[in-house]
Design a protein around this motif. Structure first.
Motif, PDB file in Angstrom:
ATOM      1  N   PHE A   1     160.007  24.902  11.290  1.00 39.43           N
ATOM      2  CA  PHE A   1     161.212  24.943  10.481  1.00 39.43           C
ATOM      3  C   PHE A   1     161.582  26.603  11.104  1.00 39.43           C
ATOM      4  O   PHE A   1     161.994  27.247  11.137  1.00 39.43           O
ATOM      5  CB  PHE A   1     161.344  25.017   8.864  1.00 39.43           C
TER       6      PHE A   1
ATOM      7  N   GLN B   1     154.652  22.699  14.710  1.00 43.59           N
ATOM      8  CA  GLN B   1     155.590  22.155  13.815  1.00 43.59           C
ATOM      9  C   GLN B   1     156.002  23.785  13.232  1.00 43.59           C
ATOM     10  O   GLN B   1     155.116  23.426  12.229  1.00 43.59           O
ATOM     11  CB  GLN B   1     155.318  21.493  12.596  1.00 43.59           C
TER      12      GLN B   1
ATOM     13  N   VAL C   1     155.311  24.067   9.430  1.00 48.17           N
ATOM     14  CA  VAL C   1     155.139  23.578   8.092  1.00 48.17           C
ATOM     15  C   VAL C   1     153.130  22.989   8.724  1.00 48.17           C
ATOM     16  O   VAL C   1     152.577  22.997  10.058  1.00 48.17           O
ATOM     17  CB  VAL C   1     155.328  21.978   9.030  1.00 48.17           C
TER      18      VAL C   1
ATOM     19  N   GLY D   1     154.697  22.686  -0.435  1.00 47.40           N
ATOM     20  CA  GLY D   1     155.772  21.890  -0.436  1.00 47.40           C
ATOM     21  C   GLY D   1     156.319  21.786   1.626  1.00 47.40           C
ATOM     22  O   GLY D   1     156.367  22.778   1.753  1.00 47.40           O
ATOM     23  N   THR D   2     155.949  20.214   2.065  1.00 53.13           N
ATOM     24  CA  THR D   2     156.712  20.738   3.608  1.00 53.13           C
ATOM     25  C   THR D   2     158.358  20.375   3.711  1.00 53.13           C
ATOM     26  O   THR D   2     158.960  21.039   4.999  1.00 53.13           O
ATOM     27  CB  THR D   2     155.501  19.817   4.288  1.00 53.13           C
ATOM     28  N   ARG D   3     159.078  20.265   3.388  1.00 55.91           N
ATOM     29  CA  ARG D   3     160.323  20.046   3.265  1.00 55.91           C
ATOM     30  C   ARG D   3     160.951  20.858   3.017  1.00 55.91           C
ATOM     31  O   ARG D   3     161.051  22.069   1.934  1.00 55.91           O
ATOM     32  CB  ARG D   3     160.809  18.520   2.024  1.00 55.91           C
ATOM     33  N   ALA D   4     161.983  21.029   4.253  1.00 53.50           N
ATOM     34  CA  ALA D   4     162.531  22.858   4.177  1.00 53.50           C
ATOM     35  C   ALA D   4     164.095  22.719   3.186  1.00 53.50           C
ATOM     36  O   ALA D   4     164.629  23.628   2.404  1.00 53.50           O
ATOM     37  CB  ALA D   4     163.367  23.487   5.670  1.00 53.50           C
ATOM     38  N   ASP D   5     164.491  21.372   2.160  1.00 53.47           N
ATOM     39  CA  ASP D   5     165.893  21.375   1.634  1.00 53.47           C
ATOM     40  C   ASP D   5     165.442  21.826   0.047  1.00 53.47           C
ATOM     41  O   ASP D   5     166.535  22.342   0.549  1.00 53.47           O
ATOM     42  CB  ASP D   5     165.882  19.824   1.467  1.00 53.47           C
TER      43      ASP D   5
ATOM     44  N   ASP E   1     149.968  21.267   2.856  1.00 49.66           N
ATOM     45  CA  ASP E   1     151.233  21.058   2.369  1.00 49.66           C
ATOM     46  C   ASP E   1     152.280  22.188   1.815  1.00 49.66           C
ATOM     47  O   ASP E   1     152.847  21.626   0.292  1.00 49.66           O
ATOM     48  CB  ASP E   1     151.199  20.393   0.895  1.00 49.66           C
TER      49      ASP E   1
END
Length: 243
Positions: free
Chosen positions: A172, A170, A212, A139-143, A217
């Protein structure tokens, strides 16, 4: 020719175009979640390693790109995403491991074990001084991975002499963003990718930012491992598998 059998599994180099196609099929299933072929311009210049079950079912694969020294690192897959100019000074043979994946229906830790055993034999046979590549979070969400990234920041950043710098559009910047975060050790362990966890146990280090990658993904970090820095006990354990 690399061939390593342990229990139910055999690791070997791809020998035919059909072998490479099988690896590309497994990669597509793992990275994109559906049948197809994951192929790119690096496949023809890499050696592909297959891990098969007894009976021939492919359960794991990865590819290796050997480099004579750091002066060739610009032609690696990772160099598309990271500024690796500092590593050009590395004066021993290197190998990039990429596209590592295990079949999503297989969870036997022996698969990862034999994959590392095969890699260890290759590294020893070829006199490799550094192993490197991109370690991916799904996935590409760091949370979901903030504790894992905080753990990387706290104890596993690259030595300054090899520091990978930002190149991708892009990223993080977890080392900067999470400077004040104390990682929860349990959550960090649960969300750390198994491949990256193994790198870290051997003394591996990472970039201070994650790229990212919308195409696959994933979020990935540049990961390096100097072979001479692997703890002696860990090196012995790997060579027992490789022997």
């Amino acid at each position: 020719m690399l061939t390593l059998t342990k229990g139910r599994y055999t690791a070997r180099f791809a020998e035919t175009p059909a072998d490479v196609t099988a690896a590309q099929g497994l990669r597509h299933l793992c990275f994109r979640g559906r049948p197809g072929l994951d192929a790119d311009g690096f496949d023809p210049i890499c050696r592909h390693v297959l891990v098969e079950e007894a009976g021939g079912a492919l359960v794991c694969c990865f590819r290796l790109l050997p480099l004579n020294s750091g002066c060739e690192i610009g032609r690696s897959y990772s160099a598309q995403y990271y500024d690796l100019a500092a590593l050009e000074a590395f004066d021993k043979p290197m190998v990039e491991m990429g596209r590592f994946c295990m079949h999503p229906d297989r969870h036997d830790p022996d698969i990862l074990r034999i994959a590392w055993g095969a890699l260890t034999r290759y590294v020893d046979d070829e006199g490799i001084g550094m192993l490197f590549g991109c370690s991916s979070f799904k996935g590409t969400r760091a949370d979901p991975y903030l504790d894992a990234f905080a753990k990387l920041r706290a104890g596993h950043l690259a030595p300054s002499r090899w520091w990978p710098r930002v190149k991708a559009p892009q990223v993080f910047r977890f080392a900067r963003r999470l400077a004040q975060r104390e990682p929860d050790a349990k959550r960090a362990a649960l969300t750390m990718p198994p491949l990256l966890r193994t790198y870290l146990m051997m003394g591996g280090w990472v970039s201070d930012h994650a790229v990212v990658d919308g195409d696959l993904d994933t979020l990935h970090v540049f990961t390096g491992l100097e072979i001479g820095a692997i703890p002696a006990a860990r090196a012995r354990a790997l060579r027992m598998v490789a022997g």
